[in-house]
Design a protein around this motif. Structure first.
Motif, PDB file in Angstrom:
ATOM      1  N   PHE A 268       9.906  -2.806  -6.095  1.00 40.58           N
ATOM      2  CA  PHE A 268       8.803  -2.845  -5.298  1.00 40.58           C
ATOM      3  C   PHE A 268       8.118  -2.031  -6.586  1.00 40.58           C
ATOM      4  N   GLU A 269       6.501  -1.756  -6.426  1.00 38.69           N
ATOM      5  CA  GLU A 269       6.073  -0.910  -7.120  1.00 38.69           C
ATOM      6  C   GLU A 269       5.746   0.333  -5.769  1.00 38.69           C
ATOM      7  N   HIS A 270       5.205   1.085  -6.513  1.00 41.13           N
ATOM      8  CA  HIS A 270       5.160   2.283  -5.750  1.00 41.13           C
ATOM      9  C   HIS A 270       3.736   3.840  -6.241  1.00 41.13           C
ATOM     10  N   GLY A 271       4.230   5.019  -5.605  1.00 43.04           N
ATOM     11  CA  GLY A 271       3.682   5.872  -6.315  1.00 43.04           C
ATOM     12  C   GLY A 271       4.490   6.555  -7.120  1.00 43.04           C
ATOM     13  N   TYR A 272       3.708   6.833  -8.078  1.00 41.58           N
ATOM     14  CA  TYR A 272       5.039   8.231  -9.456  1.00 41.58           C
ATOM     15  C   TYR A 272       5.416   9.277  -8.689  1.00 41.58           C
ATOM     16  N   ASP A 273       4.748   8.960  -7.696  1.00 38.04           N
ATOM     17  CA  ASP A 273       5.377  10.718  -7.390  1.00 38.04           C
ATOM     18  C   ASP A 273       6.569  10.516  -6.115  1.00 38.04           C
ATOM     19  N   GLN A 274       6.602   9.045  -5.916  1.00 38.18           N
ATOM     20  CA  GLN A 274       7.743   8.532  -5.118  1.00 38.18           C
ATOM     21  C   GLN A 274       8.913   8.350  -5.033  1.00 38.18           C
ATOM     22  N   ALA A 275       9.606   8.764  -6.441  1.00 36.86           N
ATOM     23  CA  ALA A 275      10.956   7.363  -7.250  1.00 36.86           C
ATOM     24  C   ALA A 275      11.572   7.857  -6.392  1.00 36.86           C
ATOM     25  N   GLU A 276      11.870   9.730  -6.145  1.00 40.00           N
ATOM     26  CA  GLU A 276      12.647  10.313  -5.416  1.00 40.00           C
ATOM     27  C   GLU A 276      13.000   9.581  -3.774  1.00 40.00           C
ATOM     28  N   ALA A 277      11.545   9.910  -3.243  1.00 41.58           N
ATOM     29  CA  ALA A 277      11.942   9.068  -1.781  1.00 41.58           C
ATOM     30  C   ALA A 277      12.437   7.916  -1.226  1.00 41.58           C
ATOM     31  N   VAL A 278      12.010   6.553  -2.714  1.00 36.23           N
ATOM     32  CA  VAL A 278      12.526   5.152  -2.164  1.00 36.23           C
ATOM     33  C   VAL A 278      14.298   5.801  -3.317  1.00 36.23           C
TER      34      VAL A 278
ATOM     35  N   THR B  21       2.109   9.380   5.450  1.00 32.66           N
ATOM     36  CA  THR B  21       2.737  10.013   4.445  1.00 32.66           C
ATOM     37  C   THR B  21       2.755   8.799   3.112  1.00 32.66           C
ATOM     38  N   GLY B  22       1.988   7.547   3.330  1.00 30.69           N
ATOM     39  CA  GLY B  22       2.601   6.723   2.319  1.00 30.69           C
ATOM     40  C   GLY B  22       3.489   6.538   1.338  1.00 30.69           C
ATOM     41  N   LEU B  23       4.197   6.485   3.461  1.00 25.56           N
ATOM     42  CA  LEU B  23       6.023   5.224   2.346  1.00 25.56           C
ATOM     43  C   LEU B  23       5.603   5.007   3.466  1.00 25.56           C
ATOM     44  N   GLU B  24       5.058   4.833   4.513  1.00 24.79           N
ATOM     45  CA  GLU B  24       5.302   3.824   5.831  1.00 24.79           C
ATOM     46  C   GLU B  24       5.435   2.411   5.402  1.00 24.79           C
ATOM     47  N   SER B  25       4.303   1.625   4.070  1.00 27.93           N
ATOM     48  CA  SER B  25       5.286   0.332   4.068  1.00 27.93           C
ATOM     49  C   SER B  25       6.393   0.420   3.517  1.00 27.93           C
TER      50      SER B  25
ATOM     51  N   LEU C 207      -8.820  -0.685   2.890  1.00 29.55           N
ATOM     52  CA  LEU C 207      -7.949   0.590   3.438  1.00 29.55           C
ATOM     53  C   LEU C 207      -6.443  -0.052   3.661  1.00 29.55           C
ATOM     54  N   LEU C 208      -6.834  -0.801   4.326  1.00 29.81           N
ATOM     55  CA  LEU C 208      -5.207  -1.823   4.466  1.00 29.81           C
ATOM     56  C   LEU C 208      -4.383  -2.237   2.545  1.00 29.81           C
ATOM     57  N   ALA C 209      -4.940  -2.570   1.575  1.00 29.10           N
ATOM     58  CA  ALA C 209      -3.943  -2.499   1.065  1.00 29.10           C
ATOM     59  C   ALA C 209      -3.838  -1.232   0.009  1.00 29.10           C
ATOM     60  N   LEU C 210      -4.486  -0.126   0.008  1.00 23.94           N
ATOM     61  CA  LEU C 210      -4.424   1.186  -0.325  1.00 23.94           C
ATOM     62  C   LEU C 210      -3.401   1.501   0.325  1.00 23.94           C
ATOM     63  N   THR C 211      -3.714   2.033   2.091  1.00 21.35           N
ATOM     64  CA  THR C 211      -2.800   3.519   2.442  1.00 21.35           C
ATOM     65  C   THR C 211      -2.680   2.783   4.018  1.00 21.35           C
TER      66      THR C 211
ATOM     67  N   PRO D  67       0.487  -1.067   0.039  1.00 17.95           N
ATOM     68  CA  PRO D  67      -0.040   0.333  -0.431  1.00 17.95           C
ATOM     69  C   PRO D  67       0.724   1.578   0.091  1.00 17.95           C
ATOM     70  N   TYR D  68       0.678   2.070  -0.911  1.00 17.70           N
ATOM     71  CA  TYR D  68       1.442   3.245  -1.352  1.00 17.70           C
ATOM     72  C   TYR D  68       0.739   4.454  -0.901  1.00 17.70           C
ATOM     73  N   ILE D  69      -0.898   5.099  -0.734  1.00 19.96           N
ATOM     74  CA  ILE D  69      -1.359   5.859  -1.586  1.00 19.96           C
ATOM     75  C   ILE D  69      -1.925   6.510   0.515  1.00 19.96           C
ATOM     76  N   ALA D  70      -0.995   8.028   0.184  1.00 25.29           N
ATOM     77  CA  ALA D  70      -1.015   8.882   1.524  1.00 25.29           C
ATOM     78  C   ALA D  70      -2.538   8.992   2.336  1.00 25.29           C
ATOM     79  N   ALA D  71      -2.743   8.765   3.718  1.00 23.14           N
ATOM     80  CA  ALA D  71      -4.031   8.571   4.175  1.00 23.14           C
ATOM     81  C   ALA D  71      -4.958   9.947   3.779  1.00 23.14           C
ATOM     82  N   ASN D  72      -4.084  11.183   3.565  1.00 20.09           N
ATOM     83  CA  ASN D  72      -5.410  11.956   3.544  1.00 20.09           C
ATOM     84  C   ASN D  72      -5.612  12.279   1.933  1.00 20.09           C
ATOM     85  N   ASP D  73      -5.376  11.088   1.321  1.00 16.59           N
ATOM     86  CA  ASP D  73      -5.289  11.763  -0.300  1.00 16.59           C
ATOM     87  C   ASP D  73      -6.297  11.734  -1.431  1.00 16.59           C
TER      88      ASP D  73
END
Ligand SMILES: C[S@@+](CC[C@H](N)C(=O)[O-])C[C@H]1O[C@@H](n2cnc3c(N)ncnc32)[C@H](O)[C@@H]1O
Length: 281
Positions: free
Chosen positions: A240-250, A216-220, A208-212, A189-195
């Motif tokens: 692993f897969e991640h959000g399109y805007d998480q590449a730098e953080a990852v 931050t969306g990065l916790e898992s 929700l367990l599968a989504l967020t 799951p990688y979507i931020a809870a407030n997205d």
């Protein structure tokens, strides 16, 4: 009240126009499902009267779709990697972009003899099952925190005649006694809870367990990256897969954890979607 195929489809399409970009297709797939026929049957026999039982079932499914319940949950099935998988609301509906994760994993293990692979967060089991179908000699362990997901994955494995070694685990927690892996793969799951995306379209119906994983969306991803060195063999890969805007953080996470040969891969929409890193030898 009985109705012909063509007029039932027109009626349902009109109902779906406001909730779906594919109103006609949704109507056809649901009616074909109720009739237990391929979609082509609807075009071959547009004037055929629907049996009352079929018509009633169709009305119920149309009402559920309008809630909206995702089409895949109503059809109880979804295609992934050209295979049909059983779907249920306990698990994420497979997404086409996850095929990139599977393709890249298969490329990474192409030259390896009987590689040991760990898949974490299996959901419907699609990733593990496709890997086992495409490369039957792998030694694979698959996990999820959700018992219901593991049961669904086991059912899908039975349908596709592969045997899954399933473990219920909160990421690495239940894996301490296992030997190392050559490859760890996950679509966490990688979507931020407030997205706001979480409240759009079909997403509110998915677990929700599968989504967020949290705020931050990065916790898992943080947990998966941090624990990987203890469970990978030297030279092993984490992918692993991640959000399109998480590449730098990852990339930063992989670098600070000691991974090398870090790569970021684009999906069909040219968005950064999958990252991988290799543990040094
Ligand atoms: C995005 S879904 C991916 C499902 C499937 N692998 C796919 O690609 O369609 C994430 C999965 O991670 C599981 N999950 C969430 N938190 C977890 C945790 N702490 N430990 C293990 N699995 C977890 C969820 O139950 C869910 O099945």
């Amino acid at each position: 009240m009985s109705q012909e195929i063509a007029s039932a489809l027109r009626w349902a399409q009109g109902q779906f126009d406001s909730i779906s970009d594919s109103a006609r297709l949704d109507a056809e797939l649901l009616l074909a499902h109720c009739l237990q026929k391929p979609r082509s049957y609807l075009y071959s026999w547009p004037e055929q009267e629907l049996p009352t039982s079929v018509h009633s079932e169709f009305e119920i499914l149309v009402a559920q779709r309008l809630k909206p319940t995702p089409l895949a949950y109503l059809l109880v099935s979804r295609e992934f990697y050209s295979l049909e998988f059983k779907i249920s609301p306990v698990a994420l509906i497979p997404r086409p972009e996850t095929e990139l994760l599977v393709d890249t994993t298969l490329q990474l293990c192409a030259g390896l003899q009987r590689p040991r692979i760990l898949e974490m967060g299996t959901g419907t089991g699609i990733i593990s099952i496709v890997l086992l179908k495409e490369k039957p000699d792998i030694d694979l362990v698959t996990t999820d925190i959700s018992k219901a997901c593991l049961e669904l994955a086991t059912t899908n494995a039975r349908i596709h005649q592969v045997s899954l070694h399933c473990l219920q685990s909160d990421w690495y927690q239940a894996l301490t006694a296992l030997p190392g892996f050559d490859l760890i793969v996950s679509n966490p799951p990688y979507i931020a809870a407030n997205d706001p995306y979480l409240s759009q379209g079909d997403l509110p119906a998915e677990p929700l367990l599968a989504l967020t994983p949290g705020k931050t969306g990065l916790e898992s991803i943080e947990k998966i990256v941090a624990g990987a060195p203890q469970h990978l063999n030297p030279g092993g890969y984490l992918i692993f897969e991640h959000g399109y805007d998480q590449a730098e953080a990852v990339e930063a996470l992989l670098t600070t954890t000691g991974f090398t040969n870090i790569q970021n891969l684009l999906d069909d929409n040219q968005l950064p979607r999958v990252s991988l890193g290799q543990l040094p030898y």
